[in-house]
Design an enzyme around this catalytic site. Structure first.
Site, PDB file in Angstrom:
ATOM      1  N   LEU A 212     -19.485 -68.003  37.099  1.00  0.00           N
ATOM      2  CA  LEU A 212     -19.870 -66.643  36.701  1.00  0.00           C
ATOM      3  C   LEU A 212     -18.764 -65.947  35.903  1.00  0.00           C
ATOM      4  CD1 LEU A 212     -21.727 -65.537  39.950  1.00  0.00           C
ATOM      5  CD2 LEU A 212     -22.743 -66.077  37.722  1.00  0.00           C
ATOM      6  N   ALA A 213     -17.829 -66.740  35.368  1.00  0.00           N
ATOM      7  CA  ALA A 213     -16.775 -66.213  34.485  1.00  0.00           C
ATOM      8  C   ALA A 213     -16.076 -64.991  35.081  1.00  0.00           C
ATOM      9  CB  ALA A 213     -17.350 -65.883  33.106  1.00  0.00           C
ATOM     10  N   SER A 214     -15.518 -65.189  36.283  1.00  0.00           N
ATOM     11  CA  SER A 214     -14.788 -64.122  36.982  1.00  0.00           C
ATOM     12  C   SER A 214     -15.599 -62.850  37.137  1.00  0.00           C
ATOM     13  CB  SER A 214     -13.468 -63.809  36.261  1.00  0.00           C
ATOM     14  OG  SER A 214     -12.651 -64.952  36.198  1.00  0.00           O
ATOM     15  N   GLY A 215     -16.917 -63.016  37.303  1.00  0.00           N
ATOM     16  CA  GLY A 215     -17.776 -61.857  37.528  1.00  0.00           C
ATOM     17  C   GLY A 215     -18.471 -61.330  36.287  1.00  0.00           C
TER      18      GLY A 215
ATOM     19  N   PHE B 211     -15.708 -71.352  38.093  1.00  0.00           N
ATOM     20  CA  PHE B 211     -15.804 -70.172  37.216  1.00  0.00           C
ATOM     21  C   PHE B 211     -17.220 -70.065  36.653  1.00  0.00           C
ATOM     22  CE2 PHE B 211     -11.006 -69.940  35.945  1.00  0.00           C
ATOM     23  CZ  PHE B 211     -10.732 -69.281  37.129  1.00  0.00           C
TER      24      PHE B 211
ATOM     25  N   THR C   7     -22.244 -61.735  36.093  1.00  0.00           N
ATOM     26  CA  THR C   7     -23.095 -61.020  37.058  1.00  0.00           C
ATOM     27  C   THR C   7     -23.753 -59.820  36.383  1.00  0.00           C
ATOM     28  OG1 THR C   7     -21.330 -59.521  37.787  1.00  0.00           O
ATOM     29  CG2 THR C   7     -21.559 -61.623  38.972  1.00  0.00           C
ATOM     30  N   GLY C   8     -23.229 -59.453  35.212  1.00  0.00           N
ATOM     31  CA  GLY C   8     -23.780 -58.311  34.485  1.00  0.00           C
ATOM     32  C   GLY C   8     -23.231 -56.969  34.913  1.00  0.00           C
ATOM     33  N   LYS C   9     -22.268 -56.978  35.834  1.00  0.00           N
ATOM     34  CA  LYS C   9     -21.771 -55.676  36.311  1.00  0.00           C
ATOM     35  C   LYS C   9     -20.747 -55.058  35.366  1.00  0.00           C
ATOM     36  CE  LYS C   9     -18.317 -57.569  39.549  1.00  0.00           C
ATOM     37  NZ  LYS C   9     -17.872 -57.576  40.950  1.00  0.00           N
TER      38      LYS C   9
ATOM     39  N   TYR D  74      -5.543 -72.692  48.452  1.00  0.00           N
ATOM     40  CA  TYR D  74      -6.153 -71.367  48.655  1.00  0.00           C
ATOM     41  C   TYR D  74      -5.647 -70.772  49.962  1.00  0.00           C
ATOM     42  CZ  TYR D  74      -9.742 -73.035  45.280  1.00  0.00           C
ATOM     43  OH  TYR D  74     -10.421 -73.544  44.194  1.00  0.00           O
TER      44      TYR D  74
END
Length: 315
Positions: A213-216, A211, A219-221, A54
């Site tokens: 939150l599955a790449s965001g 992962f 988050t529901g956004k 990273y």
């Protein structure tokens, strides 16, 4: 106060959310990273996850930027003994693979960047099936005996190779994996459930899913019909919006989050935290404002019915 969880058979006790360091030196500069780390630690967080690679993928970076930032933060705050630092080997541009010599050289480079004399949890980042497990475990055992590494773990490894590694450690009385870092979340269950999860459970290991939150997406956004922007989102979240499972999972998350008055991300992480073998999901935050929804996983315990609703939606 959030209760720490034991990490497998190790003597490590960790916060139920591991803070992902993949964004440090990438989408979060040093100042932003320090702010996130400060807020995480202030909330009782003690489990920081990084890797020597990273963030080598960023133009102008060479790998190790995240470790360097974490090392500077720990030094400036004087809190090394309070933080469980996990890092990984095999993907740094200058330290590719899992040969014995490379593992040992990469560990020394990580220790230098982290500014510490020991790594609490050292993962093989991606398994290299062409390298015998005897060579990998032998090198990791040397690091443990030298005091450079406290505990060892594996990420991105098959059930067969994991079992082979554990059997060799047991047979030769060498350092043994205490944890695994699999790709696992509500919209990616077959990447862990099945033979790999069974092996982890039987061997008494802990899972620390990435992962989470599955790449965001979780988050529901991101919503159907919305334009998905950003490098990570376009690659990850976009595809889930087009799947029936993705839509069902969002609906179930919305229902539970709404009833509880918490963020969607918190419920997605709480489902993971409720799964057998999972000690702490990993999630990262670019800015402090993203942290509360992640940290709340330690305070939210889903009911059996809520877990069932999510499990059904994600089937």
């Amino acid at each position: 106060m959030t209760t720490l969880r034991p990490l497998g058979s190790s003597d490590l006790e960790v916060f139920p959310l591991s803070l992902g360091g993949n964004v440090f030196g990438w989408t979060a500069d040093e100042a932003a990273s320090f702010a996130v780390l400060d807020a995480y630690a202030a909330a009782g967080g003690n489990f920081v996850d990084t890797a020597d690679a990273y963030s080598a993928w960023v133009e102008g970076n060479s790998g190790g930027e995240s470790e360097t930032i974490i090392g500077k933060w720990v030094a400036s705050r004087g809190n090394r003994d309070d933080i469980v630092i996990a890092t990984k080997v095999s993907q740094h541009p200058e330290f590719k693979g899992l040969s014995a010599d490379n593992i040992k050289a990469a560990a020394d480079a990580s220790l230098k960047r982290l500014g510490t004399d020991h790594i609490d949890l050292y993962y093989t980042h991606f398994d290299q099936p062409d390298t015998p497990v005897e060579e990998i475990i032998g090198a990791l055992d040397e690091l443990v005996r030298a005091g450079k590494v406290r505990h060892i773990a594996a990420s991105n490894i098959s059930a067969d190779r994991l079992r082979e590694s554990l059997d060799f450690s047991d047979r030769e009385n060498l350092a043994r994996y205490v944890a695994i870092q699999p790709h696992y979340n509500l919209v990616s269950r077959d990447t862990y459930e099945g033979a790999l999860q069974d092996t982890v459970s039987q061997a008494g290991l802990a899972a620390v899913p990435y992962f989470a939150l599955a790449s965001g997406f979780l988050t529901g956004k991101y919503r159907p019909g919305a334009v998905v922007e950003g490098a990570r989102a376009a690659a990850g979240a976009g595809k889930h919006l087009e799947s029936e499972r993705g839509v069902k999972v969002l609906a179930a998350l919305d229902e539970i989050a709404g009833a509880r008055g918490v963020e969607v991300a918190t419920i997605a992480l709480a489902w993971l935290a409720a799964q057998p073998t999972v000690a702490a999901p990993i999630a990262s935050a670019r800015v402090v404002e993203q942290l509360p929804a992640l940290l709340a996983v330690g305070e939210v315990e889903l009911t059996e019915a809520e877990v069932g609703l999510l499990t059904g939606a994600s089937a």
